[in-house]
Design an enzyme around this catalytic site. Sequence first.
Site, PDB file in Angstrom:
ATOM      1  N   ASP A 146       0.827  -1.215   0.000  1.00  0.00           N
ATOM      2  CA  ASP A 146       0.000   0.000   0.000  1.00  0.00           C
ATOM      3  C   ASP A 146       0.860   1.264   0.000  1.00  0.00           C
ATOM      4  OD1 ASP A 146       0.974  -0.260   2.605  1.00  0.00           O
ATOM      5  OD2 ASP A 146      -0.924   0.275   3.576  1.00  0.00           O
TER       6      ASP A 146
ATOM      7  N   TYR B 200      11.936   2.845  -0.450  1.00  0.00           N
ATOM      8  CA  TYR B 200      11.339   1.496  -0.505  1.00  0.00           C
ATOM      9  C   TYR B 200      10.080   1.480  -1.378  1.00  0.00           C
ATOM     10  CZ  TYR B 200       8.182  -2.212   1.100  1.00  0.00           C
ATOM     11  OH  TYR B 200       7.247  -3.214   1.149  1.00  0.00           O
TER      12      TYR B 200
END
Length: 342
Positions: free
Chosen positions: A123, A146
Amino acid sequence: MIIVTGGAGFIGSNYVHYLLASTNIERIVVLDKLTYAGSLDNIRSPLTNGQIEFIQGDISVEEDVESAIRHCDAVVNFAAESHNDRALLDPSPFIETNVKGAGILAYAAAQNGVKRMVHVSTDEVYGEIREGSFHESLALRPRSTYPAAKAGGEMMILAAVESFGLEACITRGVNNIGPYQHPEKALPLFVTNALLDMPLPIYGTGQQVRDRMHVLDHCSAIQIALERGEPGGLYNVGVDNECTNEYMVDHILQRLNKPKSLKRYIEDRTGHDFRYSVDSTRMRELGWEPQYDLNAALNSSIDWYVKNEWWWREARSEEFENYYKEVYQDRLSQAGQDHTPA
Ligand SMILES: NC(=O)c1ccc[n+]([C@@H]2O[C@H](COP(=O)([O-])OP(=O)(O)OC[C@H]3O[C@@H](n4cnc5c(N)ncnc54)[C@H](O)[C@@H]3O)[C@@H](O)[C@H]2O)c1
């Protein structure tokens, strides 16, 4: 035959246990580089019983992937560098594995006639959201390395769907908790520090919000996506178990009967997203139903670490200690407490 890449890590190893317990898949091969985050301890019993095969290999190295993927029907890709804090120290392995590795894996899957693939994303690719929830149709606005690398990996998968007809879909799961999570990550770090009577380092005010999903709920969603997901389909996987980091810490201390005085508020990390939330209607329309509410997910996760001290003592290795000092020592000193046991 199914290949589970990153199957010696947290979610991947839980998925391997889930496959063995819930499906009739005959051959399971785990391909994993065994970075700091991967451990054969996570899949020890199926390995010892001969229920799975293990190949040590790197998804960003073509030869490793080519030799493993031949004769394979399905691929589920968990392999990634997954820790935001580490990305601030060194972004290179994130780009290498999460972008290049995803691209090499998708290309090899397409060339070798793999029938189904799920690429496990996050998400966090959407960026943060203060109110409401992200739908799959919204643009990706990752705010740190990331998730930016994970977003890049997604593009490599979608390119292989379009260019080579690869039958792959992508899941975007929320924050996972459960067994075999590396103790650098929030819940196991807080639980094991509390068990060791060490301070619990809380970034900023601890008011960041996460939707906390038990890893087995994530595994069942991934399996449904593998069986029924549309090629090129994007599937949010969330459980409406929102809570702040501080709520989780208080819950852990209460369950372990440890004092609130172990809490330390430390300097926040840069690019720390405040809240994530996803709309999982599409995933639920495939027939997925999560089983764990917030307290059940927290309690069963906490209890696993209490019962499996052998596992986390092994995982809190010398490398863990070095990482812990690099990230927390100065911050804890500024907060009035060093990193040594209380
Ligand atoms: N942990 C979460 O809350 C969460 C939530 C949503 C999505 N995800 C995604 O799920 C996947 C698994 O996450 P996790 O928390 O289990 O991660 P993890 O860090 O615990 O495990 C990653 C595994 O991948 C392996 N690996 C790393 N680089 C590799 C490479 N180049 N080749 C082969 N293997 C390699 C590691 O050895 C390790 O076993 C990741 O793709 C992550 O982005 C995680």
